[in-house]
Design an enzyme around this catalytic site. Structure first.
Site, PDB file in Angstrom:
ATOM      1  N   TYR A 144       0.860  -1.183   0.000  1.00  0.00           N
ATOM      2  CA  TYR A 144       0.000   0.000   0.000  1.00  0.00           C
ATOM      3  C   TYR A 144       0.896   1.232   0.000  1.00  0.00           C
ATOM      4  CZ  TYR A 144      -3.549   3.380   1.618  1.00  0.00           C
ATOM      5  OH  TYR A 144      -4.394   4.449   1.732  1.00  0.00           O
ATOM      6  N   ASP A 239       9.389   2.668  -0.671  1.00  0.00           N
ATOM      7  CA  ASP A 239       8.354   3.343   0.111  1.00  0.00           C
ATOM      8  C   ASP A 239       8.653   3.057   1.583  1.00  0.00           C
ATOM      9  OD1 ASP A 239       4.688   3.211   0.306  1.00  0.00           O
ATOM     10  OD2 ASP A 239       6.210   4.150   1.571  1.00  0.00           O
ATOM     11  N   LYS A 267       4.654   9.218   8.520  1.00  0.00           N
ATOM     12  CA  LYS A 267       4.550   8.646   9.878  1.00  0.00           C
ATOM     13  C   LYS A 267       5.605   9.201  10.853  1.00  0.00           C
ATOM     14  CE  LYS A 267       2.342   4.614   7.851  1.00  0.00           C
ATOM     15  NZ  LYS A 267       0.946   4.663   8.338  1.00  0.00           N
TER      16      LYS A 267
HETATM   17  P1  KE4 Z   1      -0.694   8.273   4.379  1.00  0.00           P
HETATM   18  O1  KE4 Z   1      -1.181   9.001   3.149  1.00  0.00           O
HETATM   19  O2  KE4 Z   1      -1.791   7.465   5.057  1.00  0.00           O
HETATM   20  O3  KE4 Z   1       0.050   9.191   5.352  1.00  0.00           O
HETATM   21  O4  KE4 Z   1       0.440   7.236   3.933  1.00  0.00           O
HETATM   22  C1  KE4 Z   1       0.122   6.286   2.940  1.00  0.00           C
HETATM   23  C2  KE4 Z   1       1.072   5.112   3.066  1.00  0.00           C
HETATM   24  C3  KE4 Z   1       2.111   4.984   2.162  1.00  0.00           C
HETATM   25  N1  KE4 Z   1       2.998   3.964   2.248  1.00  0.00           N
HETATM   26  C4  KE4 Z   1       2.903   3.032   3.229  1.00  0.00           C
HETATM   27  C5  KE4 Z   1       3.905   1.922   3.291  1.00  0.00           C
HETATM   28  C6  KE4 Z   1       1.856   3.115   4.186  1.00  0.00           C
HETATM   29  O5  KE4 Z   1       1.774   2.172   5.160  1.00  0.00           O
HETATM   30  C7  KE4 Z   1       0.932   4.171   4.112  1.00  0.00           C
HETATM   31  C8  KE4 Z   1      -0.218   4.314   5.095  1.00  0.00           C
HETATM   32  N2  KE4 Z   1      -0.392   3.239   6.012  1.00  0.00           N
HETATM   33  C9  KE4 Z   1      -1.720   3.021   6.530  1.00  0.00           C
HETATM   34  C10 KE4 Z   1      -1.670   1.874   7.529  1.00  0.00           C
HETATM   35  N3  KE4 Z   1      -1.376   0.643   6.912  1.00  0.00           N
HETATM   36  C11 KE4 Z   1      -2.288   4.265   7.127  1.00  0.00           C
HETATM   37  C12 KE4 Z   1      -3.518   4.053   7.964  1.00  0.00           C
HETATM   38  C13 KE4 Z   1      -4.736   4.602   7.304  1.00  0.00           C
HETATM   39  O6  KE4 Z   1      -4.907   4.401   6.076  1.00  0.00           O
HETATM   40  O7  KE4 Z   1      -5.511   5.223   8.060  1.00  0.00           O
END
Ligand code: KE4
Length: 434
Positions: A144, A239, A267
């Protein structure tokens, strides 16, 4: 546990917010039940709207690595807020933040701040396309990279949790430029490259995957992707939104000794405030506007409150590298003791762990890609999740998520988690026996 306030807040929230949440993974959809509304947090503990206390293994999905309401970070935010919360103009703080990151990640020469991991990954892909003049990208099933259209093809995290096969609104044109294959399947990646000769701008990968549960790269997988990218003039993107500044000061690149061309962050880099970033060599990053023509922008990019939260957090991590050792030791202690109680329960399981990322899968086979994560007995995970929540242990509400340890966790917290697992598994076994 009395969660009556969360129940009424959830009912109220659904009147004005889609699904009552501002991010789908929070909705408890795959585990069922009412999402808890959190009123405060301190150290390793969350407190819900009924003041029930939980040991936190989400850490806001990674950012809260030092623990909640860490005094130095809170004080820095409070001080900065007195000088206003945003200017929309460059500040010295942004330079200090960029210099700090560059000092921690040797192959990042230029870095651009954004406001989320999605923005970071979306911008990195656009940059790779602009730099190479090629259109297609390769991502891996179950990984993701945020919710930009290009990434919502066989994505992990909430997309997998909600079992959304094709996301409406993502056009065929966009989806056709996103090629996918199984994580850890180097041969499949090589085949995709061969079948799309000179058309692939980037390969983007979670160096340690955290959106199918925690899944480790098999030996040679990342090294093989590096070789392919070198041979085929493809931009290799790590990523590190989850792994960056969590696995070590230098992130997965340092821990795994594999260098990417571009790295994305989120994060931890914001210390709990909305921050993302992407960076890499001058050769590539100089194509980003206003230096080059690959346009990327953001009203609140480099926001002073977000910067001071991230800068203070990263500064503490850089200045106290023992934190990473402590976090890893705590995670290994948890892993080994969970292993012990699972063995005793005779329920099939797999525990994946890397640094302070860990996940439990109710599976009788190795979990090293999305298919093996999806074929685990996730109904049992659902029971485990609620049995643990009832005992004051807050796990990510999905089998397709990694747990994240924070350094405020004590041995007593870990032992309580292990004991609660033992109790939960006997409850589940009891269900199985009936
Ligand atoms: P954000 O746009 O949510 O800040 O980051 C996206 C993203 C990009 N790359 C990786 C490896 C990530 O894990 C994420 C976001 N992770 C999720 C949890 N698995 C965020 C939680 C959510 O979607 O509320």
């Amino acid at each position: 546990m009395n969660i009556s306030s969360s129940i009424s807040l959830f009912e109220r929230a659904q009147k004005t917010i889609p699904g009552g949440v501002n991010s789908p993974v929070r909705a408890f959809k795959s585990v069922g039940g009412t999402p808890l509304f959190i009123s405060k947090a301190k150290g390793a503990y969350l407190y819900d709207a009924d003041d029930n206390r939980y040991i936190d293994y989400i850490a806001s999905w990674g950012p809260m690595i030092l623990g909640h309401a860490y005094e130095e970070v809170v004080k820095a935010i409070q001080r900065q807020a007195l000088s206003s919360t945003s200017y929309g103009a460059p500040t010295k703080l942004e330079i200090e933040m960029a210099e700090l990151i560059v000092s921690m990640v040797p192959n990042v020469e230029l870095i651009r701040m954004v406001s989320s991991g999605t923005e970071a990954c979306m911008s990195a892909i656009r940059l790779a396309r602009g730099y190479t003049g090629k259109n297609k990208i390769i991502k891996f099933e179950g990984c993701y990279h945020g919710h930009a259209d290009s990434f919502l093809v066989k994505a992990g995290s909430g997309v997998a949790t909600l079992n959304i096969q094709t996301v409406p609104g993502v056009t065929a044109g966009v989806a056709n430029d996103t090629l996918t294959c199984a994580y850890n399947d180097l041969a499949a990646a090589e085949q995709l490259v061969a079948e799309n000769k000179d058309q692939i701008a980037a390969i983007i990968v979670e160096p340690v995957a955290g959106n199918m549960g925690c899944i480790l790269p098999q030996p040679g997988f990342l090294e093989g992707l590096r070789r392919i990218c070198d041979q085929e003039n493809i931009v290799f993107i790590f990523d590190e939104v989850m792994t960056g500044f969590r696995l070590s000061a230098g992130g997965a690149q340092e821990k795994l000794n594999v260098k990417a061309d571009l790295v994305t962050y989120g994060k931890v880099i914001g210390g709990g405030m909305p921050v993302g970033a992407f960076g890499g060599s001058k050769e590539i990053m100089q194509h980003i506007a206003p230096l080059g023509n690959v346009y990327q922008a953001g009203t609140l990019s480099g926001n002073p409150i977000a910067m001071i939260a991230g800068y203070t957090t990263l500064g503490i991590l850089k200045g106290n590298p023992h934190i990473y050792k402590e976090l890893e030791e705590k995670t290994i202690y948890l892993r080994d003791n969970l292993h012990r109680v699972f063995i005793a329960s005779k329920i099939p399981f797999v525990i994946n762990q890397f640094g302070s990322m860990i996940s439990v899968h109710f599976s009788d086979h190795a979990v090293n890609d999305f298919a093996s994560a999806a074929s685990a007995k996730n109904e049992l995970f659902k029971k485990y999740f609620h049995a643990m929540l009832d005992r004051g242990i807050y796990l990510p509400p999905s089998a397709f998520e990694s747990w994240f340890l924070n350094n405020a966790l004590t041995k007593e917290d870990l032992d309580r988690t292990i004991e609660a697992t033992k109790e939960s598994l006997s409850e589940i076994s009891g269900d199985q026996v009936q």
